[in-house]
Design a protein around this motif. Sequence first.
Motif, mmCIF file in Angstrom:
data_model
loop_
_atom_site.group_PDB
_atom_site.id
_atom_site.type_symbol
_atom_site.label_atom_id
_atom_site.label_comp_id
_atom_site.label_asym_id
_atom_site.label_seq_id
_atom_site.Cartn_x
_atom_site.Cartn_y
_atom_site.Cartn_z
ATOM 1 N N SER A 48 0.748 -1.206 -0.204
ATOM 2 C CA SER A 48 0.045 0.034 0.137
ATOM 3 C C SER A 48 0.953 1.362 0.004
ATOM 4 C CB SER A 48 -0.900 -0.077 1.440
ATOM 5 O OG SER A 48 -1.738 -1.027 1.139
ATOM 6 N N ARG A 53 0.130 5.909 0.147
ATOM 7 C CA ARG A 53 -0.950 6.786 0.355
ATOM 8 C C ARG A 53 -0.262 8.083 -0.229
ATOM 9 N NH1 ARG A 53 -3.019 10.605 5.181
ATOM 10 N NH2 ARG A 53 -5.154 10.700 4.561
ATOM 11 N N GLN A 62 -5.475 6.678 -1.477
ATOM 12 C CA GLN A 62 -5.237 5.334 -0.643
ATOM 13 C C GLN A 62 -4.759 4.472 -1.517
ATOM 14 O OE1 GLN A 62 -3.904 5.177 2.526
ATOM 15 N NE2 GLN A 62 -3.254 3.150 2.003
#
Length: 114
Positions: free
Chosen positions: A16, A18, A80
Amino acid sequence: VQLQACGGGLVQAGGSLRLSCTASGSIFNINTMGWYRQAPGKQRELVAVINSGGSTNWKDSVKERFTISRDNTKKTVYLQMNSLKPEDTAVYYCRADIYGKDYWGKGTQVTVSS
């Protein structure tokens, strides 16, 4: 008016990141803010945009993995990105529609390794 994006980097597939983008300058209202991306040898494409009312528009292939949001008081838009895939590798650009004029940030590199 300037747009400053940050949050890119190198991540493994499934990871991930952001991204955030903040507008600065004499701004009282921002209509649409969002993210586009450009992979090597390809055209720049829409990832996701969000207007001042919270309505969104998406690239289909990221819709279930990415989330876009904005903080109007901070003049900031966020992206995100979860479950990243190698095909998400690109330079990500922030865009804002301010008083009917388009502004672009310089771009931040996102690299997803397999």
